[in-house]
Design a protein around this motif. Structure first.
Motif, mmCIF file in Angstrom:
data_model
loop_
_atom_site.group_PDB
_atom_site.id
_atom_site.type_symbol
_atom_site.label_atom_id
_atom_site.label_comp_id
_atom_site.label_asym_id
_atom_site.label_seq_id
_atom_site.Cartn_x
_atom_site.Cartn_y
_atom_site.Cartn_z
ATOM 1 N N VAL A 1 14.522 -6.683 1.181
ATOM 2 C CA VAL A 1 14.536 -7.039 2.608
ATOM 3 C C VAL A 1 14.265 -8.508 2.883
ATOM 4 O O VAL A 1 14.316 -8.934 4.036
ATOM 5 N N VAL A 2 13.948 -9.277 1.827
ATOM 6 C CA VAL A 2 13.584 -10.681 2.074
ATOM 7 C C VAL A 2 14.730 -11.616 1.690
ATOM 8 O O VAL A 2 15.774 -11.179 1.201
ATOM 9 N N ARG B 1 2.291 -7.623 14.665
ATOM 10 C CA ARG B 1 3.200 -6.832 13.820
ATOM 11 C C ARG B 1 2.531 -6.591 12.459
ATOM 12 O O ARG B 1 2.004 -7.525 11.837
ATOM 13 N N SER C 1 7.237 -3.660 -0.656
ATOM 14 C CA SER C 1 5.886 -4.213 -0.723
ATOM 15 C C SER C 1 4.920 -3.045 -0.936
ATOM 16 O O SER C 1 5.178 -1.908 -0.519
ATOM 17 N N PHE D 1 10.350 -5.061 8.571
ATOM 18 C CA PHE D 1 10.356 -6.506 8.324
ATOM 19 C C PHE D 1 11.563 -7.175 8.993
ATOM 20 O O PHE D 1 11.427 -8.218 9.631
ATOM 21 N N ASN E 1 7.632 -15.872 3.077
ATOM 22 C CA ASN E 1 8.295 -14.997 4.056
ATOM 23 C C ASN E 1 8.299 -15.633 5.447
ATOM 24 O O ASN E 1 9.293 -15.577 6.169
ATOM 25 N N ASN F 1 1.824 -12.920 7.235
ATOM 26 C CA ASN F 1 2.869 -13.072 6.218
ATOM 27 C C ASN F 1 2.423 -14.034 5.137
ATOM 28 O O ASN F 1 1.728 -15.014 5.436
ATOM 29 N N LEU G 1 -0.081 -9.737 -0.642
ATOM 30 C CA LEU G 1 1.194 -9.015 -0.508
ATOM 31 C C LEU G 1 1.945 -9.115 -1.839
ATOM 32 O O LEU G 1 2.219 -10.210 -2.332
ATOM 33 N N LYS H 1 3.929 -0.438 1.660
ATOM 34 C CA LYS H 1 4.858 0.580 2.180
ATOM 35 C C LYS H 1 4.718 1.928 1.475
ATOM 36 O O LYS H 1 5.247 2.928 1.950
ATOM 37 N N ASP I 1 13.344 -1.771 5.238
ATOM 38 C CA ASP I 1 12.167 -1.200 4.596
ATOM 39 C C ASP I 1 11.735 0.105 5.255
ATOM 40 O O ASP I 1 10.834 0.780 4.760
ATOM 41 N N GLN J 1 2.894 -4.002 8.697
ATOM 42 C CA GLN J 1 3.654 -3.023 7.929
ATOM 43 C C GLN J 1 3.027 -1.645 8.160
ATOM 44 O O GLN J 1 1.903 -1.540 8.650
ATOM 45 N N LYS K 1 10.530 -12.376 -4.590
ATOM 46 C CA LYS K 1 11.307 -11.142 -4.838
ATOM 47 C C LYS K 1 12.797 -11.454 -4.951
ATOM 48 O O LYS K 1 13.492 -10.929 -5.827
ATOM 49 N N TYR L 1 4.578 -6.435 -4.737
ATOM 50 C CA TYR L 1 5.646 -5.428 -4.766
ATOM 51 C C TYR L 1 5.533 -4.535 -5.999
ATOM 52 O O TYR L 1 5.020 -4.959 -7.040
HETATM 53 C C1 SIN Z 1 8.544 -8.007 1.914
HETATM 54 O O1 SIN Z 1 8.048 -9.062 1.493
HETATM 55 O O2 SIN Z 1 9.221 -7.250 1.243
HETATM 56 C C2 SIN Z 1 8.315 -7.625 3.354
HETATM 57 C C3 SIN Z 1 6.894 -7.640 3.723
HETATM 58 C C4 SIN Z 1 6.674 -7.212 5.155
HETATM 59 O O3 SIN Z 1 7.213 -6.187 5.589
HETATM 60 O O4 SIN Z 1 5.921 -7.910 5.847
#
Ligand code: SIN
Length: 344
Positions: free
Chosen positions: A46-47, A182, A103, A205, A226, A222, A247, A106, A85, A184, A53, A249
């Motif tokens: 998603v980034v 906001r 991440s 995200f 990001n 964040n 943060l 999640k 996500d 996650q 990542k 993964y």
């Molecule tokens: C991510 O880094 O994959 C997204 C993190 C988020 O949802 O803030």
């Protein structure tokens, strides 16, 4: 080629992009039939590509292509182009994608609440401490637990520490009062924001930038790569370097897909991923520093460094997030993590 068309698609609404994506992939699969690889592995995330990542996924793709000589093709879909996500793990279970790196925050919502331990504010002092947990017995145990939710855990990747952004500096709990932040989909992150007097708003995200731009939410947390690559600065000019949470993964695949691979292909993917993860983990701190340098030079961005005393007050204020996790998970895992921080 297909990736270039897809990148050119507008970022929203995502449903339209997915429909167009399906049509493009259908057409492309016709074109590609002539030289079909034995294995096609779609890696969705998603980034942006220029993040730990994104870079890890591209290194994995390059290594697989170099070592597999055309037998295995890896297609990388960044920026929620294929899945967001909020639905990527379901897509993985259904076989609509073969590899993800969600991440860690999640996985709780996906039925593996133990991963929310990584969301505890002020748990880790630095990335070396994180790696003592992720690269040791505790990390291996956590990856195994993903099997309960039909996911195969393959390894951990760092991004970095989160900083708070808003339209004002956020140095004290009073600064957070009433802000819609906001977060996650993690109970720990929601509890953290409530403990600071803010209102947590769970959003995917890929929808965060629009939500900030339209005023649906006021603030966000964040890591800097990001924040920078999502272009949040125009809506969030005050960046407070709270360094309050980690943060990272977990790379996951579909166990049925993995089991269907020839043993030599599986070994090749395993080793390419190990090398790509090592590359991503080496890069994470450097990208964080680069993003900080870029943001320092960005007109309109104001950086704030909380004093040690302010940091101590914030740390005390978020204690309810710790209490909540201890109540829901029991002390066992938390004790294991804290021991690993010291002993490795
Ligand atoms: C991510 O880094 O994959 C997204 C993190 C988020 O949802 O803030």
């Amino acid at each position: 080629m297909v990736a270039a068309w897809i990148t050119a698609l507008p970022r929203s609404p995502r449903v339209l992009r997915r429909t167009a994506l399906g049509a493009l992939l259908g057409a492309a699969s016709g074109l590609a039939r002539a030289a079909k690889p034995a294995v096609l592995l779609r890696f969705s995330h998603v980034v942006a590509p220029d993040t730990p990542k994104g870079q890890m996924a591209l290194r994995f793709q390059a290594l697989v292509h170099e070592r597999a000589g055309g037998r295995i093709r890896v297609e990388v879909f960044p920026d929620s182009q294929l899945w967001g996500d909020d639905d990527e793990m379901e897509a993985l279970r259904l076989g609509a994608v073969e590899m993800l790196a969600p991440s860690l925050s999640k996985f709780g919502n996906a039925g593996v609440p133990e991963f929310e331990v990584f969301d505890l504010p002020y748990l880790f002092a630095d990335l070396a401490q994180v790696q003592r947990v992720t690269q040791g017995a505790v990390g291996r145990g956590l990856l195994q637990r993903l099997g309960r939710q039909q996911m195969l855990g393959l390894g951990f990747l760092d991004n970095g520490f989160k900083q708070m952004s808003a339209t004002r500096p956020l140095r004290t709990p009073a600064d957070f009062s009433g802000l819609r932040v906001r977060v996650q989909a993690s109970r720990v992150l929601a509890a953290q924001m409530r403990a600071l007097g803010a209102r947590p708003v769970v959003l995917p995200f890929g929808e965060t930038q629009r939500a900030l731009a339209s005023g649906v939410v006021d603030a966000a947390e964040n890591p800097l790569s990001n924040f920078l690559t999502q272009g949040l600065a125009p809506w969030q000019p005050h960046l407070t370097l709270t360094q309050h949470g980690y943060l990272g993964y977990a790379v996951v695949s579909n166990p049925r897909f993995w089991a269907s691979l020839a043993p030599t292909d599986r070994a090749l993917l395993d080793s390419a991923l190990a090398d790509a993860l090592a590359h991503g983990n080496r890069l994470a701190a450097a990208l964080d520093q680069q993003a900080l340098a870029t943001l320092r030079r960005t007109p309109g961005v104001m950086l704030h460094q909380p004093a040690a005393a302010e940091r101590a007050v914030l740390r005390r204020a978020v204690q309810p997030a710790w209490d909540g996790l201890r109540r829901s998970l029991g002390p066992g895992l938390l004790d294991d993590v804290q021991n690993a921080l010291i002993t490795g």
